[in-house]
Design an enzyme around this catalytic site. Structure first.
Site, mmCIF file in Angstrom:
data_model
loop_
_atom_site.group_PDB
_atom_site.id
_atom_site.type_symbol
_atom_site.label_atom_id
_atom_site.label_comp_id
_atom_site.label_asym_id
_atom_site.label_seq_id
_atom_site.Cartn_x
_atom_site.Cartn_y
_atom_site.Cartn_z
ATOM 1 N N HIS A 73 0.866 -1.177 0.000
ATOM 2 C CA HIS A 73 0.000 0.000 0.000
ATOM 3 C C HIS A 73 0.906 1.231 0.000
ATOM 4 O O HIS A 73 1.689 1.428 0.928
ATOM 5 C CB HIS A 73 -0.927 0.008 1.211
ATOM 6 C CG HIS A 73 -1.868 1.189 1.217
ATOM 7 N ND1 HIS A 73 -3.151 1.124 0.711
ATOM 8 C CD2 HIS A 73 -1.702 2.464 1.644
ATOM 9 C CE1 HIS A 73 -3.732 2.291 0.833
ATOM 10 N NE2 HIS A 73 -2.870 3.132 1.402
ATOM 11 N N CYS A 74 0.785 2.044 -1.026
ATOM 12 C CA CYS A 74 1.659 3.211 -1.164
ATOM 13 C C CYS A 74 0.946 4.453 -0.649
ATOM 14 O O CYS A 74 -0.053 4.889 -1.240
ATOM 15 C CB CYS A 74 2.060 3.392 -2.632
ATOM 16 S SG CYS A 74 3.171 4.794 -2.891
ATOM 17 N N PRO A 75 1.428 5.065 0.428
ATOM 18 C CA PRO A 75 0.765 6.279 0.931
ATOM 19 C C PRO A 75 0.951 7.478 0.022
ATOM 20 O O PRO A 75 0.158 8.417 0.071
ATOM 21 C CB PRO A 75 1.444 6.498 2.292
ATOM 22 C CG PRO A 75 2.775 5.826 2.176
ATOM 23 C CD PRO A 75 2.566 4.650 1.267
ATOM 24 N N GLY B 254 -1.845 6.980 -2.327
ATOM 25 C CA GLY B 254 -3.108 6.761 -1.651
ATOM 26 C C GLY B 254 -3.881 5.579 -2.176
ATOM 27 O O GLY B 254 -5.116 5.630 -2.260
#
Length: 432
Positions: free
Chosen positions: A178-180, A183
């Site tokens: 999950h890439c912040p 998003g």
């Protein structure tokens, strides 16, 4: 002449059914009526856009515009055109990465049936059948045995390379991470665009870095001064050089790391969790084939129709509880996962509570950590008194080709749990 119109129906079934995105159980955020799906941290996307657009704007105003006067017309204007066009291309890749379905597997409304389940088998009154779903299953992948785990949240067996993102609360195919910064989860359907976004951002940093030095060099040659004095003449170029130098280590290092992952056919999750350099990788098919799989294969369509209306289900037919089955974790006193609260028997539950959902430091699902071979016995967790009633069980197909049933409790069972079953049981005993 006044004509009275037909009366409006008060039947709830006449009301338009809600769309899928309106009743979505994950943590995603939808825009444009379900046309774009983002993660719950979509606000970080604004920061990412500003980190890209702001330095390029400074470059065009303070560097590229000045270089247009130093070079010939066509060459000078092409410096700015390339920077603007390349930035727009990167922003499109960012939207394709963050605004599309990454490969979410639809949830099951009901748990899948255990293998060897026979719905015709009847058990005695007051008895709970010992049917339970195994926590793990073995599947063959390219001659290797791979374990797949049951997901309590989605009520399905995850396909190989699938994992549950604890941030978005979805099972994602070929889950990478999950890439912040975007998003969104990175998975089967958007990994290609994610890599192209990171790689293109690296090239843009190198482009801006290089032409800033070109501008400083031309100032030095035009004024016949030292390089340090020339740098003081253009503070914007110095700021951009420092900014792009730091950024290129981040996005450039990320590009190199993902090139390694692609060449070995790994995901970030697998690399940190399984360490295929110490064991055989069942998905590795050679460097050329691995690159073909990422860049030259068609992206599968989404398994979710976010804008489709949810069909109204017909009335459920009751069925004896003898053919029931249980989830691996239903023996525990756990809470209502979807509503975030405890359920009670009076609310139509079987005394089920919160499923444990791990969240590690990287935002990756920690559910795959356990390798329990068995699941707890549910016969201790379900009440047997008054269960001679009928529980609803309607079959449907799970998202991974398994048949599933419903553990929603019918009104008859609720009435029995409230005490009516006691009188029925007494009257049945006297009649016998």
């Amino acid at each position: 002449m006044y004509v009275v119109g037909p009366p409006q129906s008060s039947d709830p079934s006449d009301v338009a059914a809600p769309r899928t995105y309106q009743t979505w159980k994950g943590s995603n955020i939808f825009f444009l009526q379900g046309r774009f799906i983002f993660g719950p941290d979509v606000r970080s996307l604004l920061l990412t856009v500003s980190l890209i657009a702001a330095p390029v704007t400074i470059f065009c105003v303070f560097v590229a515009r000045k270089l247009m006067d130093d070079f010939s017309y066509h060459l000078g204007i092409s410096i700015m055109v390339v920077a603007v066009a390349f930035t727009l291309y990167i922003l499109v890749l960012l939207l394709l990465t963050s605004g599309r379905d990454p490969g979410i597997i639809p949830r099951n409304a009901n748990p899948p049936e255990p293998e060897g389940y026979d719905g015709t088998v009847e058990v005695g009154g007051g008895q709970t059948p010992l049917l339970r779903l195994p926590r793990m299953k073995d599947v063959a992948v390219n001659g290797f045995t791979v374990k797949v785990k049951y997901c309590d949240s989605c009520m399905l067996y995850r396909p190989p390379r699938c994992s549950h993102c604890s941030i978005c609360d979805n099972c994602v195919e070929r889950f990478d991470h999950h890439c912040p910064w975007v998003g969104q989860c990175i998975g089967l359907r958007n990994y290609r665009f994610f890599f192209m976004f990171v790689f293109s951002t690296t090239l843009l940093c190198i482009y801006v870095f290089g032409f800033c030095w070109v501008y400083i060099t031309r100032i030095k040659n035009a004024e016949q001064t030292t390089i340090w004095r020339a740098m003081t003449k253009t503070p914007a170029s110095i700021a951009l050089i420092v900014y792009t130098f730091i950024s290129v280590w981040f996005v450039g290092g990320l590009t190199v790391f993902h090139l390694y992952l692609i060449s070995t056919n790994q995901t970030t999750y697998e690399n940190f969790r399984y360490r295929y350099d110490r064991r055989a990788n069942p998905y590795h098919r050679g460097v050329v084939e691995n690159f073909k799989e990422i860049f030259f294969t068609s992206i599968p369509p989404s398994k979710n129709k976010f804008r489709a209306r949810i069909p109204q289900e017909p009335g459920l037919q009751p069925r004896s509880v003898g053919g029931g089955f249980i989830s691996p974790n239903m023996g525990k006193t756990v809470g209502d996962l979807e509503l975030g609260r405890k359920t009670t028997w009076a609310e139509g539950g079987a005394g089920v509570g919160d499923y444990e959902r791990g969240l590690n430091n990287d935002g990756l699902d920690n559910k795959d950590g356990g390798f329990d071979n068995g699941s707890p016995d549910l016969s201790q967790g379900l009440p047997t008194e008054g269960m001679e009633g009928r529980a609803t069980l309607h079959p449907r197909r799970s998202s991974w080709g398994r048949k599933s049933g419903s553990w929603e409790i019918s009104p008859e069972v609720l009435a029995l749990a409230a005490g009516v079953g006691e009188s029925n049981r007494v009257s049945n005993g006297s009649g016998s």
